[in-house]
Design a protein around this motif. Sequence first.
Motif, PDB file in Angstrom:
ATOM      1  N   TYR A 177       0.846  -1.205   0.000  1.00 39.67           N
ATOM      2  CA  TYR A 177       0.000   0.000   0.000  1.00 39.67           C
ATOM      3  C   TYR A 177       0.879   1.251   0.000  1.00 39.67           C
ATOM      4  O   TYR A 177       0.646   2.194  -0.771  1.00 39.67           O
ATOM      5  CB  TYR A 177      -0.921  -0.008   1.217  1.00 39.67           C
ATOM      6  CG  TYR A 177      -1.818   1.208   1.282  1.00 39.67           C
ATOM      7  CD1 TYR A 177      -3.051   1.209   0.627  1.00 39.67           C
ATOM      8  CD2 TYR A 177      -1.428   2.355   1.961  1.00 39.67           C
ATOM      9  CE1 TYR A 177      -3.871   2.324   0.660  1.00 39.67           C
ATOM     10  CE2 TYR A 177      -2.241   3.472   1.994  1.00 39.67           C
ATOM     11  CZ  TYR A 177      -3.462   3.457   1.352  1.00 39.67           C
ATOM     12  OH  TYR A 177      -4.259   4.573   1.378  1.00 39.67           O
ATOM     13  N   ASN A 178       1.892   1.260   0.858  1.00 39.79           N
ATOM     14  CA  ASN A 178       2.761   2.436   0.949  1.00 39.79           C
ATOM     15  C   ASN A 178       3.526   2.653  -0.347  1.00 39.79           C
ATOM     16  O   ASN A 178       3.718   3.791  -0.796  1.00 39.79           O
ATOM     17  CB  ASN A 178       3.729   2.277   2.125  1.00 39.79           C
ATOM     18  CG  ASN A 178       3.028   2.346   3.466  1.00 39.79           C
ATOM     19  OD1 ASN A 178       2.003   3.010   3.606  1.00 39.79           O
ATOM     20  ND2 ASN A 178       3.559   1.653   4.459  1.00 39.79           N
ATOM     21  N   ASP A 179       3.969   1.542  -0.976  1.00 39.97           N
ATOM     22  CA  ASP A 179       4.694   1.666  -2.246  1.00 39.97           C
ATOM     23  C   ASP A 179       3.801   2.255  -3.328  1.00 39.97           C
ATOM     24  O   ASP A 179       4.207   3.157  -4.068  1.00 39.97           O
ATOM     25  CB  ASP A 179       5.216   0.298  -2.691  1.00 39.97           C
ATOM     26  CG  ASP A 179       6.374  -0.187  -1.836  1.00 39.97           C
ATOM     27  OD1 ASP A 179       7.041   0.667  -1.224  1.00 39.97           O
ATOM     28  OD2 ASP A 179       6.610  -1.410  -1.781  1.00 39.97           O
ATOM     29  N   TYR A 180       2.572   1.731  -3.437  1.00 37.77           N
ATOM     30  CA  TYR A 180       1.672   2.221  -4.478  1.00 37.77           C
ATOM     31  C   TYR A 180       1.182   3.635  -4.180  1.00 37.77           C
ATOM     32  O   TYR A 180       0.924   4.412  -5.093  1.00 37.77           O
ATOM     33  CB  TYR A 180       0.497   1.270  -4.664  1.00 37.77           C
ATOM     34  CG  TYR A 180       0.900   0.011  -5.376  1.00 37.77           C
ATOM     35  CD1 TYR A 180       1.488   0.062  -6.642  1.00 37.77           C
ATOM     36  CD2 TYR A 180       0.729  -1.232  -4.785  1.00 37.77           C
ATOM     37  CE1 TYR A 180       1.892  -1.080  -7.303  1.00 37.77           C
ATOM     38  CE2 TYR A 180       1.141  -2.389  -5.442  1.00 37.77           C
ATOM     39  CZ  TYR A 180       1.711  -2.303  -6.695  1.00 37.77           C
ATOM     40  OH  TYR A 180       2.114  -3.446  -7.345  1.00 37.77           O
ATOM     41  N   LYS A 181       1.088   3.974  -2.901  1.00 31.08           N
ATOM     42  CA  LYS A 181       0.719   5.347  -2.529  1.00 31.08           C
ATOM     43  C   LYS A 181       1.807   6.317  -2.994  1.00 31.08           C
ATOM     44  O   LYS A 181       1.518   7.380  -3.564  1.00 31.08           O
ATOM     45  CB  LYS A 181       0.525   5.454  -1.017  1.00 31.08           C
ATOM     46  CG  LYS A 181       0.096   6.838  -0.533  1.00 31.08           C
ATOM     47  CD  LYS A 181      -0.177   6.800   0.960  1.00 31.08           C
ATOM     48  CE  LYS A 181      -0.701   8.154   1.453  1.00 31.08           C
ATOM     49  NZ  LYS A 181       0.334   9.214   1.330  1.00 31.08           N
ATOM     50  N   ALA A 182       3.064   5.912  -2.798  1.00 29.96           N
ATOM     51  CA  ALA A 182       4.173   6.757  -3.249  1.00 29.96           C
ATOM     52  C   ALA A 182       4.186   6.865  -4.770  1.00 29.96           C
ATOM     53  O   ALA A 182       4.396   7.954  -5.327  1.00 29.96           O
ATOM     54  CB  ALA A 182       5.495   6.183  -2.735  1.00 29.96           C
ATOM     55  N   LEU A 183       3.937   5.736  -5.458  1.00 27.01           N
ATOM     56  CA  LEU A 183       3.902   5.763  -6.919  1.00 27.01           C
ATOM     57  C   LEU A 183       2.783   6.653  -7.431  1.00 27.01           C
ATOM     58  O   LEU A 183       2.951   7.396  -8.408  1.00 27.01           O
ATOM     59  CB  LEU A 183       3.728   4.342  -7.462  1.00 27.01           C
ATOM     60  CG  LEU A 183       4.945   3.418  -7.332  1.00 27.01           C
ATOM     61  CD1 LEU A 183       4.553   1.984  -7.635  1.00 27.01           C
ATOM     62  CD2 LEU A 183       6.074   3.872  -8.232  1.00 27.01           C
ATOM     63  N   TYR A 184       1.636   6.586  -6.759  1.00 23.91           N
ATOM     64  CA  TYR A 184       0.509   7.427  -7.170  1.00 23.91           C
ATOM     65  C   TYR A 184       0.843   8.907  -6.987  1.00 23.91           C
ATOM     66  O   TYR A 184       0.513   9.737  -7.835  1.00 23.91           O
ATOM     67  CB  TYR A 184      -0.730   7.061  -6.360  1.00 23.91           C
ATOM     68  CG  TYR A 184      -1.942   7.911  -6.672  1.00 23.91           C
ATOM     69  CD1 TYR A 184      -2.559   7.857  -7.918  1.00 23.91           C
ATOM     70  CD2 TYR A 184      -2.453   8.791  -5.726  1.00 23.91           C
ATOM     71  CE1 TYR A 184      -3.653   8.640  -8.213  1.00 23.91           C
ATOM     72  CE2 TYR A 184      -3.555   9.586  -6.013  1.00 23.91           C
ATOM     73  CZ  TYR A 184      -4.150   9.504  -7.250  1.00 23.91           C
ATOM     74  OH  TYR A 184      -5.233  10.293  -7.536  1.00 23.91           O
ATOM     75  N   GLU A 185       1.522   9.218  -5.897  1.00 26.26           N
ATOM     76  CA  GLU A 185       1.902  10.617  -5.639  1.00 26.26           C
ATOM     77  C   GLU A 185       2.958  11.083  -6.633  1.00 26.26           C
ATOM     78  O   GLU A 185       2.965  12.241  -7.039  1.00 26.26           O
ATOM     79  CB  GLU A 185       2.409  10.750  -4.207  1.00 26.26           C
ATOM     80  CG  GLU A 185       1.318  10.551  -3.153  1.00 26.26           C
ATOM     81  CD  GLU A 185       1.852  10.538  -1.745  1.00 26.26           C
ATOM     82  OE1 GLU A 185       3.104  10.483  -1.578  1.00 26.26           O
ATOM     83  OE2 GLU A 185       1.040  10.587  -0.791  1.00 26.26           O
ATOM     84  N   TRP A 186       3.841  10.157  -7.048  1.00 27.93           N
ATOM     85  CA  TRP A 186       4.896  10.535  -7.999  1.00 27.93           C
ATOM     86  C   TRP A 186       4.363  10.715  -9.400  1.00 27.93           C
ATOM     87  O   TRP A 186       4.666  11.684 -10.088  1.00 27.93           O
ATOM     88  CB  TRP A 186       5.999   9.453  -8.018  1.00 27.93           C
ATOM     89  CG  TRP A 186       6.860   9.417  -6.793  1.00 27.93           C
ATOM     90  CD1 TRP A 186       7.141  10.442  -5.952  1.00 27.93           C
ATOM     91  CD2 TRP A 186       7.555   8.278  -6.268  1.00 27.93           C
ATOM     92  NE1 TRP A 186       7.946  10.023  -4.932  1.00 27.93           N
ATOM     93  CE2 TRP A 186       8.228   8.697  -5.101  1.00 27.93           C
ATOM     94  CE3 TRP A 186       7.671   6.951  -6.669  1.00 27.93           C
ATOM     95  CZ2 TRP A 186       9.005   7.825  -4.330  1.00 27.93           C
ATOM     96  CZ3 TRP A 186       8.445   6.093  -5.913  1.00 27.93           C
ATOM     97  CH2 TRP A 186       9.103   6.525  -4.757  1.00 27.93           C
ATOM     98  N   PHE A 187       3.563   9.744  -9.867  1.00 24.72           N
ATOM     99  CA  PHE A 187       3.173   9.704 -11.271  1.00 24.72           C
ATOM    100  C   PHE A 187       1.732  10.107 -11.527  1.00 24.72           C
ATOM    101  O   PHE A 187       1.359  10.409 -12.657  1.00 24.72           O
ATOM    102  CB  PHE A 187       3.408   8.290 -11.836  1.00 24.72           C
ATOM    103  CG  PHE A 187       4.836   7.837 -11.730  1.00 24.72           C
ATOM    104  CD1 PHE A 187       5.818   8.406 -12.510  1.00 24.72           C
ATOM    105  CD2 PHE A 187       5.195   6.839 -10.832  1.00 24.72           C
ATOM    106  CE1 PHE A 187       7.144   7.988 -12.420  1.00 24.72           C
ATOM    107  CE2 PHE A 187       6.510   6.420 -10.725  1.00 24.72           C
ATOM    108  CZ  PHE A 187       7.487   6.997 -11.514  1.00 24.72           C
TER     109      PHE A 187
END
Length: 213
Positions: A177-187
């Motif tokens: 969840y944290n990884d995909y949250k970061a990816l969503y915020e980045w991209f």
Amino acid sequence: MSAPKRPKFSVGDIVVNTLYGTVGTVTDIQQVDGTFLYEINHGHSLFAEQTLVLLSEFTGDLWIAEEIEIELPFFLGEIVRVHDYGGQLFKVVGVRTEIYRYYGEGWEETIYELKRLTDGWEIEVHLEDMIPLADGDETSVTLVQDIVIAAPMKASIALPSAGEKSGPSVDDLLDMYNDYKALYEWFGDDQYKRMMETVVQRLQTIVNYHNKN
């Protein structure tokens, strides 16, 4: 001095996405802020390591993909006639494909959305009910659309023995969840937001299971 971190998977590895149970091949590896992200089947999304498992080590349910080619002989904006409507003319304003799969059989239906030229009245008709205005095939246009659907298939791999995990743990899911949250915020890709929601659903399933037991 510690050795540099190396990716868990290599290009060409066949892996299972544990969120969806789908199988694919690693086609690219990227590193963002020290985290390795993997492209699968030349797709547009990147996946974190915790999401992926080598197919040879996977013990859960798989999904097999079926690719279907749908021919669309009428294009948007084309003027057509319809069986049982005489000489009335209609304009193609939309099209959709409905896919049916049952045990031992399956079929696809193409449905066109039409608007009558005289008054804008809209109807939906099947492909076989449409009549092209052109007499020959030389003026018609054919579109080919690839649709990928999935059908469940039990993995032909032995079940885990006692003490082994059959899927990602709560800690793994939280990391995902944290990884995909970061990816969503980045991209800003909505695909990552949907993955966050899928992880939450998996966590809710685990919590509900433990509450019942």
